[in-house]
Each structure stands twice: as C-alpha cells, then as structure tokens.
Design an enzyme around this catalytic site. Structure first.
Site, short mmCIF file in Angstrom:
data_model
loop_
_atom_site.label_atom_id
_atom_site.label_comp_id
_atom_site.label_asym_id
_atom_site.label_seq_id
_atom_site.Cartn_x
_atom_site.Cartn_y
_atom_site.Cartn_z
N HIS A 142 47.77 -37.18 5.83
CA HIS A 142 48.36 -35.91 6.28
C HIS A 142 48.45 -35.81 7.81
O HIS A 142 48.86 -34.77 8.32
CB HIS A 142 47.51 -34.75 5.73
CG HIS A 142 48.23 -33.44 5.63
ND1 HIS A 142 49.29 -33.22 4.77
CD2 HIS A 142 48.06 -32.24 6.28
CE1 HIS A 142 49.73 -31.98 4.89
NE2 HIS A 142 49.00 -31.36 5.81
N SER B 6 53.73 -29.84 6.75
CA SER B 6 52.75 -29.08 5.97
C SER B 6 53.17 -27.61 5.87
O SER B 6 54.25 -27.33 5.35
CB SER B 6 51.37 -29.28 6.58
OG SER B 6 50.35 -28.86 5.69
N ASP C 174 47.59 -38.69 1.10
CA ASP C 174 47.41 -37.37 1.70
C ASP C 174 46.36 -36.60 0.90
O ASP C 174 46.51 -36.40 -0.30
CB ASP C 174 48.76 -36.65 1.65
CG ASP C 174 48.77 -35.33 2.41
OD1 ASP C 174 47.77 -34.61 2.36
OD2 ASP C 174 49.80 -35.04 3.05
#
Lengths: 282, 282
Positions: free
Chosen positions: A257, A148, A224
């Site tokens: 995620h 991320s 995600d």
C-alpha cells in the site's frame, strides 16, 4: 481569490511550488502543491492532473515521493496536489487517524460538527480548479487520480462529473466505502445514518448507475495489507463488467500500500491520462 | 555479524528493505536501507552504490525521495543508504542540527565525548560493506555518492580509498569543510584543535595530494542557499584543475539544495557509476 506562494523548488526543468489560500468552501486556510512543467514557458496552457492523497497525508507526500514530476515534465502536464481535509485549530477533529483532519474522504459533510468545514467534494470539484485556472497557465483539460482514500475520491468525483474530467485513475482505492470499516466510520460521521446518502460517494454504486463513461485505470498491489478488508477492487471490477464500463484494473504481485508502489507505476498513469487529453482535443 | 530485517517494500520490480544491526565500530545499534534490484534473482552478484545523506537525514530520505530505484532496477545496481551518525539514548548529542546525532560528518572522532561512538568513517569504509557483502548477493564493485555533508563524506572516503571504489559522485557537497562554518564546527568538536588532523577529511586537501585518481562527478544548483558560505565547489574545481583530476562539475541554474534537485539528476549519476563499474570489469 488570492493565493500566497510559500515554496519553490525547481525539479526536472519545471517548478514544484506550494501555496496557501483562504477557502470559502472549507471556511479555513488551505495549502496546495503544484508542479508546473517546463512547457508553460512556451506560452501555451497545459492540462492538469489532480492528485488526491490518502489518509494522514498532506499536499506534500505525493510531490516528495512519487517521482511523477519526471514524467509530467516530459509530457507537459501540471500536477495539483491538494491537502486531504480542512485544517486548523478551529476545525473539528478526532483522535483517530481515519476521521477528521487528514481524513476528509472527499465528501460534503452534512452532520455536525463536520458540516462547518468538511466540504472537500465541493472544494476539489469547484473551488480549487477555479483558483488554479485563474492563477496558472493551465487549461480546462483535467484528469484526476489518487491513492487509497484519495483513489476513492478520484473515482467518485470523476464519475459524478464526467464532463469535467477526460479520464480517471487510482492506486489501491477504497472501492466500496459503504461496505468497509474505513468508509462506514467516515460516512456515519460525515453523512449520518441515512445510507442512501452514502451511495452518492461510493464508486461501485456510481459505476452501476453511470450513464456517461470516462476511461478508468486502477492499479492494486496483491500484498496490500488493506486489500480484502478495506479496498475490495473485485467489487469495482464486477460493477465494470456489469456495465461494460471502460475500466482497466491491474493487479501486481508483491506490491503493498506504500508510495513505493505508486512510484513504480505512476508513469503508466500519466501516459494514460495524456492519451485521453489528446483524444479529447480532437 | 547478524542483521534484522524491519521493512520490505517492492519497488520497480526490486525490493527496498531496512535492517538493524549491532555496530561494533559505532558501539550502538544502527539501521540501514538497501535497494536490491530484480537482477539479483538471476543468481549473479550486482555492484553497489553507497549513498551518504546530509545533515538531519536518516537511511530513509534518499530511498523515499530520490526515485533512484527506477534506474537502479534498470541498470542492476544495489543501493545502500546508511544512517548519518550513531544513534541512541546513550550516544552523545548536541541541541543543534549540525553536530552530534544526524551530523556524523563521516569522520573518526578523536575527542570526548564523541570518540566513544562517532566513527562513521570506519563504519562506511569497513564494517558496513563487510556486512552487506556477507548478507546480500552484492559484489565488491563499489561506487559512492552523497548529498551535502554526505557529498563531503563520499568524496573524502573515495579519495582516501581509491582501490575500494571505481567512481565517486556528489550533489551539492561541502567541498572544503576546513574553511566553512559547518565543517569548522564539526571538526573542532570531533577532531580537536589540530588543523592538520582536519585536512585528512577535506576534499580539496585530499584532491591536492591524490596519487591515484578515480572518476568524479559533482552536480551543484546555482540557487542553493548554502553555495557560497558552506559548499564552495569552485575550490574543488580549482584543485581538480591543478592536479588534472578527472572531475566533471556541473552547475544548474534555478536548482536549490533540496531532494528535488537530487531527483532531477540522480539518473545521470547512476549511469556514470555503471559506466565505471563496467570499465573496471575489463
């Protein structure tokens, strides 16, 4: 530069450790985690994978949740997991999770109050590897990966320093921060209004202007929750296609995620980096 | 009995999920985690490993830190991780970490105020498997494992119900709670002054009086800070020797009481239980 050991846990025949040290770059005390594989006992130096974590994380999340030590122990790779920002009572902060402490974005801040401590780019590129290679039996063979915000950090740092890393990878990276809410908020605060300065920390921009290529692997979950608004891997794929950049981008149905996604595919990343360590050795 | 889904994370081709439900046994709402391996998509029921966590843990620790899903996905095993005690504002508690919420010790409390909610033994043995086998494609092939207080729970529950579990295992279990500070504190509170009642929940006592044996695997770190005062696996080994009980007890140099130890050896436990699932099928 001295370091202080604060934890030791044997794992998969190697050692998971945490250290604190004074960072001159960040102007505060910092903590990092390191996994030392059992191969260090043979007296040979091992290559290093630097792992950059995402928003709100510390040096601990990846080490506790990824399961990467199992494969690192097999392959003989050290893993270094720094914190995600400077920390401390005298370090500037913000009440939101996506700015300030825990959200350093791996840039060198130019704007007050952030410019006093927030130089995570210099810390990751220069101070931390120097410290690691001084104190541990770790070679200058380096790869870099992250998740991320840390995926953004890994890709931008590697592309800005292609001689320092033999390969780069990321899970669910923020690919085009100059065009997403997380990136625009952080870059406005840390870098100011001049958007040309932002491009120096944008993976899509850096890939478009790259002259030296290093192998890249990116994994992304199709479920995600941040995919379309914040991450935008299709824009990185487009830049790679334009430049014939050696990027392998894999999409995975059903994955989100979380660290469960990272745990599911970290083995492929470690094997990818090991292949390129070996290639660079010949 | 109804359950409510509160999280879903794809992991290793399967699904890590959390649910809440009203427990009649515990007289409160409870949460559990379950890993469903990809084999459930073939329409066949899969066997189940029940994992009991240690002091202060919830349903999340094992699922986030053990890496067990990787092997469970390969072997086609579901993993069920319950919480370690009843919870809630109206549930009795204690300021210390080793009594009350987070410290149920897998017994049926007979003493006030604990006897209103603290019936973790009945919950694990009866209510939870009934709920699991009602709502998921999971067979009645069961194994049970756990860590520390949960290792005590796994061994005692399996030995008290040898027909319900084909094998049992533990990491760093409290082997002889009637003779260690953690056990004596908890059993005094939950079970009262009658030490004969304590013996019903003591692995060494239960092994000494066992008439039906089930295969047992225990792993223990030699650098575990609780080894000599709280855990005392040598007493379990002595009971096994006395009874020729099929216990494999492995000591590991350098390993401590943490989840890094569990992550390092959980693969062997899942393969051990799978071998005994298969043996019981023939």
């Amino acid at each position: 530069m001295s370091i202080e050991n604060i934890s030791n846990n044997k794992a998969f025949g190697g050692w998971n450790k945490q250290y604190t040290h004074r960072s001159n770059t960040l102007n505060c005390d910092m903590r990092f985690a390191i996994f030392l594989p059992p191969q260090i006992n043979t007296g040979t130096k091992v290559p290093a994978l630097y792992w950059l974590s995402g928003l709100t994380c510390t040096d601990e999340n990846f080490m506790q949740k990824s399961g990467a030590q199992r494969i690192a122990a097999e392959l003989g790779i050290a893993i270094i997991a720094p914190d995600t920002s400077p920390r401390g009572d005298d370090v500037a902060n913000d009440a939101s999770y996506d700015l300030g402490q825990g959200a350093g974005f791996y840039v060198n801040a130019s704007q007050a109050p952030w410019n006093r401590h927030f130089h995570m780019y210099d810390y990751i590129v220069n101070e931390l590897p120097e410290l690691i290679e001084q104190h541990f039996p770790i070679s200058d063979q380096r790869a870099i990966s992250g998740h991320s915000m840390g995926g953004h950090g890994a890709l931008t740092i590697a592309m800005k320093n292609p001689k320092r890393y033999s390969s780069m990878s990321a899970f669910s990276p923020i690919c085009n921060p100059i065009n997403c809410p997380w990136g625009q908020k952080a870059f406005s605060a840390y870098l100011g209004a001049d958007k040309d300065a932002w491009k120096e920390y944008d993976s899509c921009e850096l890939m478009q202007s790259a002259t030296k290529f290093i192998p890249a692997l990116v994994d992304q979950g199709n479920d995600d929750q941040f995919l379309s608004e914040q991450l935008k891997p299709h824009l990185l794929a487009a830049a790679a296609t334009d430049k014939s950049y050696p990027l392998q981008l894999n999409y995975h149905d059903g994955y989100d995620h979380s660290y469960y996604f990272i745990a599911s595919f970290i083995e492929q990343h470690l094997r990818f980096h090991t292949k390129h360590f070996a290639a660079n050795n010949h």
